[in-house]
Write a protein that holds these residues in place. Structure first.
Motif, mmCIF file in Angstrom:
data_model
loop_
_atom_site.group_PDB
_atom_site.id
_atom_site.type_symbol
_atom_site.label_atom_id
_atom_site.label_comp_id
_atom_site.label_asym_id
_atom_site.label_seq_id
_atom_site.Cartn_x
_atom_site.Cartn_y
_atom_site.Cartn_z
ATOM 1 N N SER A 178 0.795 -1.226 0.000
ATOM 2 C CA SER A 178 0.000 0.000 0.000
ATOM 3 C C SER A 178 0.829 1.279 0.000
ATOM 4 N N LEU A 179 2.122 1.182 0.300
ATOM 5 C CA LEU A 179 2.971 2.382 0.300
ATOM 6 C C LEU A 179 3.998 2.381 -0.827
ATOM 7 N N THR A 180 3.858 1.459 -1.759
ATOM 8 C CA THR A 180 4.839 1.431 -2.855
ATOM 9 C C THR A 180 4.719 2.649 -3.770
ATOM 10 N N LEU A 183 18.475 5.098 13.270
ATOM 11 C CA LEU A 183 17.468 6.072 12.846
ATOM 12 C C LEU A 183 16.692 5.561 11.643
ATOM 13 N N VAL A 184 17.397 4.975 10.674
ATOM 14 C CA VAL A 184 16.717 4.436 9.493
ATOM 15 C C VAL A 184 15.737 3.343 9.887
ATOM 16 N N PHE A 185 16.156 2.454 10.771
ATOM 17 C CA PHE A 185 15.269 1.357 11.174
ATOM 18 C C PHE A 185 14.093 1.868 12.011
ATOM 19 N N MET A 186 14.298 2.910 12.804
ATOM 20 C CA MET A 186 13.190 3.490 13.553
ATOM 21 C C MET A 186 12.156 4.089 12.610
ATOM 22 N N LEU A 187 12.633 4.856 11.627
ATOM 23 C CA LEU A 187 11.722 5.453 10.656
ATOM 24 C C LEU A 187 11.039 4.373 9.818
ATOM 25 N N LEU A 188 11.772 3.312 9.489
ATOM 26 C CA LEU A 188 11.191 2.208 8.734
ATOM 27 C C LEU A 188 10.103 1.503 9.544
ATOM 28 N N GLY A 189 10.322 1.370 10.846
ATOM 29 C CA GLY A 189 9.294 0.781 11.701
ATOM 30 C C GLY A 189 8.017 1.596 11.689
ATOM 31 N N GLY A 190 8.164 2.923 11.745
ATOM 32 C CA GLY A 190 6.978 3.776 11.645
ATOM 33 C C GLY A 190 6.276 3.632 10.316
ATOM 34 N N THR A 191 7.071 3.423 9.254
ATOM 35 C CA THR A 191 6.496 3.244 7.928
ATOM 36 C C THR A 191 5.717 1.939 7.828
ATOM 37 N N TRP A 244 7.096 12.117 7.045
ATOM 38 C CA TRP A 244 7.768 10.957 7.622
ATOM 39 C C TRP A 244 8.572 10.205 6.555
ATOM 40 N N LEU A 245 7.945 10.007 5.390
ATOM 41 C CA LEU A 245 8.635 9.313 4.302
ATOM 42 C C LEU A 245 9.851 10.102 3.835
ATOM 43 N N ALA A 246 9.726 11.430 3.804
ATOM 44 C CA ALA A 246 10.880 12.256 3.419
ATOM 45 C C ALA A 246 12.032 12.054 4.397
ATOM 46 N N GLY A 247 11.714 11.958 5.695
ATOM 47 C CA GLY A 247 12.753 11.708 6.692
ATOM 48 C C GLY A 247 13.405 10.349 6.503
ATOM 49 N N LEU A 248 12.572 9.319 6.262
ATOM 50 C CA LEU A 248 13.108 7.977 6.041
ATOM 51 C C LEU A 248 14.027 7.947 4.830
ATOM 52 N N TYR A 249 13.567 8.492 3.721
ATOM 53 C CA TYR A 249 14.351 8.401 2.491
ATOM 54 C C TYR A 249 15.591 9.299 2.545
ATOM 55 N N THR A 250 15.525 10.403 3.256
ATOM 56 C CA THR A 250 16.705 11.247 3.415
ATOM 57 C C THR A 250 17.773 10.520 4.227
ATOM 58 N N ALA A 251 17.353 9.881 5.311
ATOM 59 C CA ALA A 251 18.301 9.120 6.128
ATOM 60 C C ALA A 251 18.872 7.939 5.344
ATOM 61 N N PHE A 252 18.037 7.299 4.531
ATOM 62 C CA PHE A 252 18.488 6.164 3.734
ATOM 63 C C PHE A 252 19.529 6.605 2.700
ATOM 64 N N ILE A 253 19.280 7.742 2.047
ATOM 65 C CA ILE A 253 20.233 8.254 1.059
ATOM 66 C C ILE A 253 21.543 8.652 1.732
ATOM 67 N N LEU A 254 21.454 9.239 2.919
ATOM 68 C CA LEU A 254 22.674 9.570 3.656
ATOM 69 C C LEU A 254 23.443 8.296 4.000
#
Length: 376
Positions: free
Chosen positions: A42-44, A233-241, A258-268
């Motif tokens: 549902s979030l793809t 941090l990435v795994f915490m944001l992923l858990g929320g996702t 929230w997704l912007a935060g997850l993807y920004t941390a992932f890119i970093l």
């Protein structure tokens, strides 16, 4: 900076998410046997958010690195035109041409052509504004182009900001804009919040803010010393996702934030991961290949799905029976082959032409905040 293959892999993940959304989630018919899969996927749709964050990071980075060039604006826009315009206007021309033929009136192709927006809005990259006013994506054959409109509008504003402001002030501007996006969604809700640039600025400008940060040595040094915190941090944001897939209403206007935060941390994490083997999988040939072809795949995948399903099943793209799965897989194969051919024989030569335009140096313009950053 030199090209980082892990970031091509991130782009590959983004386009795979988009394909899962349109080719699986949107085509499945909800029922007891498919409900779990539909929930899991549902979030793809957020593959577009990942594209936005990555684009903001890469484009802002290029602009920051070359803002002292004598031909800063000229080279940037010429290269963007060579990247975006040829394939986009080729497909727009095909859409307009076929719309005036009997093909567009065939019932099983109606899904592709019906309810278009004004053609001039597509030609001026303002279709997202009309989509917001109308409350839908218009003709499905050009529906995905709303994200290109958002990016083109980003290209009009951000180069000026980066040229005019020192990095420290620029970072503050980006952060304020990122924080303003969910406020706008709360204050002015509606379909337009999904497709209009100010309401979606948290994704693009999170990436742009990260581009500023990674060029500040104290920040990137701190990240390298504390990789464990970044991973946590990435795994915490992923858990929320993951919670978001089941209860998206709990996030409300902060869902994209929230997704912007997850993807920004992932890119970093991918950016600093170039120094370790932990994220070597992002450089896998298949992900990099998908990343390199992502623009063509993005532009082709919906029209190809409509044509293949229309020719074989005489209907819009839907998976109601096992045979429909094979039709969708055929559409996927056609899309990938067409994107590969386009990149090899059409997009690639034009891209190489664009890169003949080189940024020319001029005497460095001094920014007080930059001097402080270098001293630190």
């Amino acid at each position: 900076m030199k090209r980082i293959s892990q970031l091509d892999g991130v782009r590959g993940i983004a386009i795979i998410l988009v394909l899962l959304w349109h080719y699986v989630r949107c085509e499945l018919v909800d029922g007891p046997q498919t409900h779990f899969l539909m929930t899991a996927l549902s979030l793809t749709w957020s593959g577009v958010d990942l594209f936005f964050v990555l684009s903001g990071f890469l484009i802002a980075g290029i602009l920051i690195d070359h803002r002292n060039s004598a031909n800063y604006f000229k080279v940037f826009y010429l290269r963007r035109v060579c990247r975006i315009f040829p394939l986009y206007f080729l497909l727009l021309g095909l859409f307009v041409g076929l719309s005036s033929t009997p093909i567009s009136k065939i019932p099983w192709f109606a899904w592709l052509f019906q309810s278009p927006l004004p053609i001039w809005s597509y030609a001026t990259f303002t279709q997202n504004i009309f989509m917001g006013l109308r409350g839908n994506f218009g003709a499905n054959g050009l529906g995905v182009t709303w994200s290109l409109a958002v990016e083109e509008q980003f290209y009009l504003i951000v180069p000026i900001l980066i040229y005019c402001f020192p990095r420290r002030r620029l970072f503050c501007i980006f952060v304020i804009a990122v924080l303003s996006a969910p406020v706008l969604r709360c204050a002015f809700p509606g379909f337009h919040t999904e497709v209009n640039t100010p309401w979606r600025s948290d994704s693009l400008l999170s990436g742009a803010a990260l581009a500023v940060l990674v060029r500040w040595h104290p920040f990137i040094s701190a990240v390298r010393r504390n990789r464990g915190f970044l991973v946590a941090l990435v795994f915490m944001l992923l858990g929320g996702t993951l919670v978001m897939t089941v209860r998206p209403q709990h996030f409300g206007a902060f869902l994209h934030f929230w997704l912007a935060g997850l993807y920004t941390a992932f890119i970093l994490m991918a950016f600093v991961g170039t120094e370790t083997n932990a994220l070597r999988w992002l450089s896998s040939p298949i992900l990099v290949w998908f990343g390199q072809l992502s623009y063509g795949i993005y532009m082709f995948h919906q029209p190809i799905a409509a044509v293949v399903h229309g020719l074989i099943r005489h209907g819009p793209p839907k998976m109601r029976a096992p045979f429909d799965v094979w039709v969708t897989l055929l559409a996927l194969c056609v899309t990938l082959v067409l994107a590969a051919l386009s990149f090899r024989f059409f997009e690639g030569p034009i891209l190489r032409l664009g890169h003949r335009f080189r940024y020319l140096a001029k005497p460095k313009k001094s920014y007080p905040s930059d001097d402080v950053a270098e001293a630190e």
